[in-house]
Design an enzyme around this catalytic site. Sequence first.
Site, PDB file in Angstrom:
ATOM      1  N   GLN A  27       0.840  -1.209   0.000  1.00  0.00           N
ATOM      2  CA  GLN A  27       0.000   0.000   0.000  1.00  0.00           C
ATOM      3  C   GLN A  27       0.872   1.255   0.000  1.00  0.00           C
ATOM      4  OE1 GLN A  27      -3.261   0.261  -0.158  1.00  0.00           O
ATOM      5  NE2 GLN A  27      -3.962  -1.826   0.212  1.00  0.00           N
ATOM      6  N   TYR A  68      -8.649 -11.791  -1.633  1.00  0.00           N
ATOM      7  CA  TYR A  68      -7.831 -10.738  -2.255  1.00  0.00           C
ATOM      8  C   TYR A  68      -6.799 -10.224  -1.247  1.00  0.00           C
ATOM      9  CZ  TYR A  68     -12.033 -10.787  -5.127  1.00  0.00           C
ATOM     10  OH  TYR A  68     -13.103 -11.170  -5.886  1.00  0.00           O
ATOM     11  N   GLU A  94      -5.296 -15.335  -2.538  1.00  0.00           N
ATOM     12  CA  GLU A  94      -4.751 -14.303  -3.432  1.00  0.00           C
ATOM     13  C   GLU A  94      -4.307 -14.990  -4.715  1.00  0.00           C
ATOM     14  OE1 GLU A  94      -3.848 -10.913  -3.729  1.00  0.00           O
ATOM     15  OE2 GLU A  94      -2.816 -11.617  -5.516  1.00  0.00           O
ATOM     16  N   ASP A 102     -11.137  -7.135  -0.346  1.00  0.00           N
ATOM     17  CA  ASP A 102     -10.438  -5.909  -0.772  1.00  0.00           C
ATOM     18  C   ASP A 102     -10.064  -6.103  -2.241  1.00  0.00           C
ATOM     19  OD1 ASP A 102      -8.908  -3.647  -1.044  1.00  0.00           O
ATOM     20  OD2 ASP A 102      -7.316  -4.288   0.314  1.00  0.00           O
ATOM     21  N   CYS A 150     -11.997   0.086  -3.732  1.00  0.00           N
ATOM     22  CA  CYS A 150     -11.258   1.188  -4.347  1.00  0.00           C
ATOM     23  C   CYS A 150     -12.018   1.722  -5.550  1.00  0.00           C
ATOM     24  CB  CYS A 150      -9.852   0.743  -4.740  1.00  0.00           C
ATOM     25  SG  CYS A 150      -9.845  -0.592  -5.934  1.00  0.00           S
TER      26      CYS A 150
HETATM   27  N1  SAH Z   1      -5.458  -6.455   0.765  1.00  0.00           N
HETATM   28  C1  SAH Z   1      -4.198  -6.379   0.092  1.00  0.00           C
HETATM   29  C2  SAH Z   1      -4.286  -6.385  -1.438  1.00  0.00           C
HETATM   30  C3  SAH Z   1      -5.389  -5.592  -2.054  1.00  0.00           C
HETATM   31  S1  SAH Z   1      -5.197  -5.308  -3.778  1.00  0.00           S
HETATM   32  C4  SAH Z   1      -3.422  -5.173   0.566  1.00  0.00           C
HETATM   33  O1  SAH Z   1      -4.004  -4.259   1.099  1.00  0.00           O
HETATM   34  O2  SAH Z   1      -2.210  -5.140   0.404  1.00  0.00           O
HETATM   35  C5  SAH Z   1      -6.177  -6.561  -4.508  1.00  0.00           C
HETATM   36  C6  SAH Z   1      -5.480  -7.900  -4.625  1.00  0.00           C
HETATM   37  O3  SAH Z   1      -6.368  -8.813  -5.256  1.00  0.00           O
HETATM   38  C7  SAH Z   1      -4.213  -7.909  -5.471  1.00  0.00           C
HETATM   39  O4  SAH Z   1      -3.179  -8.419  -4.678  1.00  0.00           O
HETATM   40  C8  SAH Z   1      -4.543  -8.827  -6.653  1.00  0.00           C
HETATM   41  O5  SAH Z   1      -3.443  -9.604  -7.072  1.00  0.00           O
HETATM   42  C9  SAH Z   1      -5.618  -9.715  -6.059  1.00  0.00           C
HETATM   43  N2  SAH Z   1      -6.570 -10.339  -6.994  1.00  0.00           N
HETATM   44  C10 SAH Z   1      -7.042  -9.874  -8.154  1.00  0.00           C
HETATM   45  N3  SAH Z   1      -7.976 -10.701  -8.665  1.00  0.00           N
HETATM   46  C11 SAH Z   1      -8.105 -11.718  -7.793  1.00  0.00           C
HETATM   47  C12 SAH Z   1      -8.935 -12.887  -7.752  1.00  0.00           C
HETATM   48  N4  SAH Z   1      -9.798 -13.158  -8.705  1.00  0.00           N
HETATM   49  N5  SAH Z   1      -8.805 -13.698  -6.681  1.00  0.00           N
HETATM   50  C13 SAH Z   1      -7.923 -13.432  -5.695  1.00  0.00           C
HETATM   51  N6  SAH Z   1      -7.124 -12.347  -5.691  1.00  0.00           N
HETATM   52  C14 SAH Z   1      -7.203 -11.504  -6.726  1.00  0.00           C
END
Ligand code: SAH
Length: 458
Positions: free
Chosen positions: A287, A316, A337, A385, A412
């Site tokens: 982040q 996620y 993830e 997220d 977001c």
């Molecule tokens: N909560 C974490 C990441 C949020 S960003 C943080 O705050 O650091 C969203 C994340 O979702 C990314 O890491 C991306 O790689 C992942 N992502 C995207 N599509 C996805 C899916 N279909 N299933 C699981 N993860 C996914």
Amino acid sequence: MKVKTPVYKKQRLTAEVVDLSYQGNGVVKVDHYPIFVPNTLPGEKVEIVVTKVTRNFAWGKLTKLIEKSPDRVSLDDMRYLQTGIAPLGNLKYEAQLRFKQHQIQELLEKAHLDNLQVAPTMGMEKPYGYRNKAQVPVKLVKGRLETGFYKRGSHDLVPIENFLIQDPVIDQTITTVRDILRKYRIQPYDEESGRGCLRTIMVRRGYYSHEVMVVLISKTKQIPHVDDITREIVAQVPELKSLVHNVNSKRTNKLLGDVNHTLWGQPTINDQLLGIDFTISPLSFYQVNPQQTERLYQTAIENAGLDGSQTVIDAYCGIGTISLAVAKHAKKVYGVEIVPAAIQDAKKNAQKNGITNIEFVVGKAEEQMAKWQAAGLKPDVLIVDPPRKGLGEELIEATGQMKPAKVIYVSCNPATLVRDIQRFMEQGYHVTKPIQPVDQFPQTTHVESVTVLERTGE
Ligand code: SAH
């Protein structure tokens, strides 16, 4: 077929700005037909010239500001608007926060959900210099190596030294590195010819740790004079902990290649979030606004109402930032993830912090949820997220089957949030608290928020 539009190119108009678009441009309307005018604000009287006309909208250019908005702040440097570094840089911060709250409200209204409340946006005390990471293109401009930012919608580099929203130490580091590269006459990579060496400089700085990472991203396998360049960067960047060379030889828009060589120091840096240590490598997602991320996660955790007895799923989960912060307050946490490297980092971060009540899985959240459901997992709380495109429909359906009492939705993108709230309502959930926007990206148009959904009637 030629369509008749209410305005024509080069037409001059005097009008009032009635709205601010999602991209931060003022909106003027002629018979409901919108004209987007950069650097104008709602309530302002303006003279404009139409610069581009399409079927559904036009673009205009401000030629005279007749009446100023009280929300306008003077921005000496128009480059911040032109480049998209700070598309809201001409708007008072309080008005930016209202704009973000209002955007969610408007989308809810359009979806006939105007009974839902949106709380005032949680802002920053100092809404500048917050970014802990910079990725700056390197280009030849008038025969000189320059660092800066692209003009919106183009690959024309605008040289910039003060990036306004980045940690000032990062700005300073970029200039230092730029000067060293100039001294050794390093050739910037040229996208058109495919020639040249250096593409991008990336700098990260830990908010608490102050550890600095510099990554030099090159087209070529070798950087000429690399030993001298290394020696000078080490001598001139006092907080340097990691200097990395990343090779990206492809003709692509992707920023980083897969291969990293540590030129000096560690291959990673460390920082903390909510008291938890994280190791950050050049390729990790982390982040970018640590202060506001803490507030965002704190809000999510408080709303989850955890007392140590619950099972939580963090879909996620990225490198596990939310999962690890939640683990202290939960019986067990499951994270999923899609990016394998992120899960490797998540596991290492759990180990580093001695957190053991956690399991991380690589997979698509929507598929993994269905698997967990089939395996009989019964979460009390689901935290999501997702990226801008929002949640997969299967995930919401699986949630309806697994029936966690609460869903905490960190979003977001308000447009997909509103769509997903509707889908959750079809599964027996409803929003039980005002939606809380948290300003993660001051001066820009990004809107982050936390929504609490609960099951009713069972
Ligand atoms: N909560 C974490 C990441 C949020 S960003 C943080 O705050 O650091 C969203 C994340 O979702 C990314 O890491 C991306 O790689 C992942 N992502 C995207 N599509 C996805 C899916 N279909 N299933 C699981 N993860 C996914």
